[in-house]
Design an enzyme around this catalytic site. Structure first.
Site, short mmCIF file in Angstrom:
data_model
loop_
_atom_site.label_atom_id
_atom_site.label_comp_id
_atom_site.label_asym_id
_atom_site.label_seq_id
_atom_site.Cartn_x
_atom_site.Cartn_y
_atom_site.Cartn_z
N GLY A 90 0.83 -1.20 0.00
CA GLY A 90 0.00 0.00 0.00
C GLY A 90 0.86 1.25 0.00
O GLY A 90 0.51 2.26 0.60
N ALA A 91 2.01 1.16 -0.68
CA ALA A 91 2.90 2.32 -0.87
C ALA A 91 3.42 2.90 0.44
O ALA A 91 3.78 4.07 0.50
CB ALA A 91 2.20 3.41 -1.69
N SER A 118 4.31 -5.68 -3.09
CA SER A 118 4.49 -4.24 -3.30
C SER A 118 5.31 -3.65 -2.15
O SER A 118 6.40 -4.12 -1.87
CB SER A 118 3.14 -3.55 -3.49
OG SER A 118 3.30 -2.28 -4.06
N ALA A 119 4.78 -2.63 -1.43
CA ALA A 119 5.53 -2.10 -0.28
C ALA A 119 5.75 -3.21 0.75
O ALA A 119 6.73 -3.22 1.49
CB ALA A 119 4.78 -0.94 0.35
N ASP A 144 3.36 -5.03 -14.17
CA ASP A 144 3.31 -4.35 -12.87
C ASP A 144 3.27 -2.83 -13.01
O ASP A 144 2.69 -2.13 -12.19
CB ASP A 144 4.55 -4.73 -12.04
CG ASP A 144 4.22 -5.66 -10.88
OD1 ASP A 144 3.11 -5.54 -10.33
OD2 ASP A 144 5.08 -6.48 -10.53
N HIS A 202 -0.30 -4.66 -11.55
CA HIS A 202 0.15 -4.61 -10.17
C HIS A 202 -0.96 -5.11 -9.24
O HIS A 202 -2.11 -4.71 -9.38
CB HIS A 202 0.53 -3.17 -9.82
CG HIS A 202 1.32 -3.05 -8.54
ND1 HIS A 202 2.49 -3.75 -8.34
CD2 HIS A 202 1.10 -2.33 -7.41
CE1 HIS A 202 2.96 -3.44 -7.13
NE2 HIS A 202 2.13 -2.59 -6.56
#
Length: 556
Positions: free
Chosen positions: A125-126, A212-213, A337, A456
């Site tokens: 979630g960045a 991701s994150a 992605d 992504h």
């Protein structure tokens, strides 16, 4: 017939009486009780939701151990996610009291499980948002560990950690060093290591995995000396420590911007003032600028991220791979992605009827190579347009733009991380994958083009078994992919080899070594032809060898 009914009733009663369950579990903080669910004959699962792994965190400080509780803690509901911005970034949700985890424990054959491998999930979630339970659709939470635990016969744990300003803001010095979200993850992993035996888990066989994150977090946890001996294996999906967005090199700049928004000074007293500011105000002030263009790509705006703090990360990430020598590591990306970023930076990519101007391709490449000036742009452009011919089609140009951002943001850094891991490995094995199951939304009536591959986060639904949980939403081929991924992932968690474990796999997945760089392409059509070597070699070579050796342009 009546007799048959009585026998069935007796059988059900006997099974209910003997239902395999951990009952009340003893942990370091006190007693906890979860929910026992029946999945089939002699087939049960204990689910614990909202177990605290640390005390409510003090603002901009490392987490501390939970003081414990009296009586039996009923762990039956997810707790609130950590305080964060909503998706529109105009309000907040969640709570500062958020350091809880959830546990799924399968019991097969009417026997309570013991010594099971453990898989600990870190959400993405960045570094800005997310929760241990994931998005919810009709009470079907994305990160429910039930399908993985049940199919793979492993314990699944999902954890909460601080995000946004409260999790990752840093003044770049010892007053507010940052990385609070990483410390939360570490505290949860350490708690699992200390307590999971009581839940039937093997503390010496823990795998951390994330996307991701969360994938970058997993990678950073393997690099930190603070995790020595806490886990054995790690899986990074679409995110590694070497990604350009994974480390913020200039954290003070963003902290000062936030300080100005909340009326704090930007001198030596900044950290003290920020610590006393209302957490909701701080969170709202930590919005990222998500407007972007080819000249200012979105990836450069993801600045609320981990930092080299001299503690959790004592050095630049590429110098810390000796810490991963004995950790088995699996990492990969989705073949498109970068599409989620491209859609923001070059919106014409998603329009079926509009050309994407070649000028925009050049502008995007120019932004990503700007420190090398015209030489960087020219080299990059010739690398990406080598196969274009004299009249590239509309689709070719659009796919190239997606490929550029996929390479730069995810694929090349992941290849670098795999290479660094393999080159430093002593007992640790390395595995590389490319996920290519096409996006379910691409096509004529959709906002996305028909040529769209795996975007992504497209892998998440398959790893968490959604095609089995909600079968009506998927085709049989989607269940195939999900079954394959759960098999590879849980086999790897058990043995360190995705081919060896309780579940059969469709194709033998060779290890990645420093010499041959082999990888597996994962999709519903898999057979042995989907084993490849030296993924996107021309582009990996450009970004890791050619580009770094071009002279840096010094501006006046």
């Amino acid at each position: 017939m009546e007799m048959f009914g009585i026998l069935v009733a007796v059988a059900v009663l006997l099974e209910t009486v003997s239902a395999a369950s951990l009952g009340v579990v003893y942990t370091e903080g006190g007693l906890v009780e979860g929910t026992n669910i029946r999945l089939g004959y002699k087939h049960h699962m204990d689910v614990f939701k909202g177990v605290p792994f640390a005390a409510m965190p003090r603002r901009f400080e490392k987490p501390t151990r939970h003081p414990g509780w009296d009586g039996i803690l009923k762990a039956k509901e997810y707790q609130k996610r950590c305080l964060q911005l909503n998706l529109l970034m105009n309000d907040v949700r969640g709570s500062e009291d958020c350091l809880y985890l959830n546990i799924w424990v399968p019991h097969v054959g009417g026997v309570v499980s013991s010594n099971l491998p453990v898989m600990v999930w870190i959400y993405g979630g960045a570094f800005l948002l997310g929760g241990s339970m994931g998005a919810n659709f009709l009470d079907n939470y994305l990160y429910s560990g039930q399908e993985i635990a049940d199919r793979g016969n492993v314990i699944v744990v999902t954890l909460g950690y601080r995000v946004g300003s409260l999790g990752f803001m840093s003044t770049g010095d010892s007053k507010m060093p940052g990385n609070y979200g990483l410390w939360d993850q570490h505290a949860a992993i350490a708690w699992v290591h200390r307590n999971i035996r009581s839940f039937g888990g093997n503390p010496d066989n823990i795998t951390i995995f994330g996307e991701s994150a969360g994938g970058a977090s997993v990678s950073l946890q393997t690099l930190s000396p603070h995790n020595k001996g806490l886990f054995k294996r790690a899986i990074s999906q679409s995110g590694v420590a070497t990604c350009p967005w994974a480390i913020n090199k200039t954290p003070r700049k963003f902290a000062e911007e936030v300080a100005l928004k909340v009326n704090c000074p930007t001198d030596d007293s900044m950290a003290d003032c920020l610590k006393m500011t209302d957490p909701t105000v701080l969170t709202l002030a930590g919005t990222l600028n998500l407007s972007s263009s080819p000249d200012s790509p979105l990836v450069y705006n993801l600045v609320l991220s981990p930092v080299i703090d001299g503690d959790f990360l004592p050095d630049e990430v590429h110098n810390l791979y000796h810490n991963t020598a004995d950790i088995d590591y699996m990492a990969g990306v989705n073949d498109m992605d970068g599409h989620i970023f491209t859609g923001a930076d070059v919106p014409s990519v998603n329009s079926q009827l509009v050309d994407t101007p070649i000028e925009e391709v050049k502008r995007l490449l120019g932004s990503l190579t700007k420190e090398k000036g015209t030489l960087g742009l020219d080299n990059a452009y010739s690398t990406y347009t080598l196969d274009w011919g004299s009249k590239p089609s509309r689709e070719t140009i659009k796919k190239t733009v997606v490929a550029i951002e996929t390479d730069y943001i995810f694929l090349i850094p992941t290849q670098a991380a795999l290479y660094l891991h393999a080159s430093k490995a002593s007992t640790g094995r390395t595995y590389s994958y490319l996920f290519t199951e096409p996006n379910r939304l691409g096509g004529i009536l959709s906002p996305f083009p028909g040529w769209l591959g795996a975007d992504h986060a497209d892998d998440l639904q398959y790893v968490f078994g959604k095609p089995f949980t909600t079968p009506l939403g998927y085709w049989p081929r989607h269940r195939s992919v999900s079954g394959y991924m759960i098999a590879y992932w849980t086999n790897f968690a058990k043995t360190g080899d995705p081919n060896k474990g309780d579940l059969k796999v469709p194709v033998t997945w060779p290890a990645f070594t420093s010499n041959d760089h082999r990888f597996l392409e994962i999709n519903s059509k898999m057979d042995s032809s989907y084993v490849g070597q030296k993924l996107r070699l021309r582009y990996v070579n450009f970004w890791t060898s050619v580009f770094p050796n071009l002279p840096v342009v010094t501006s006046e």
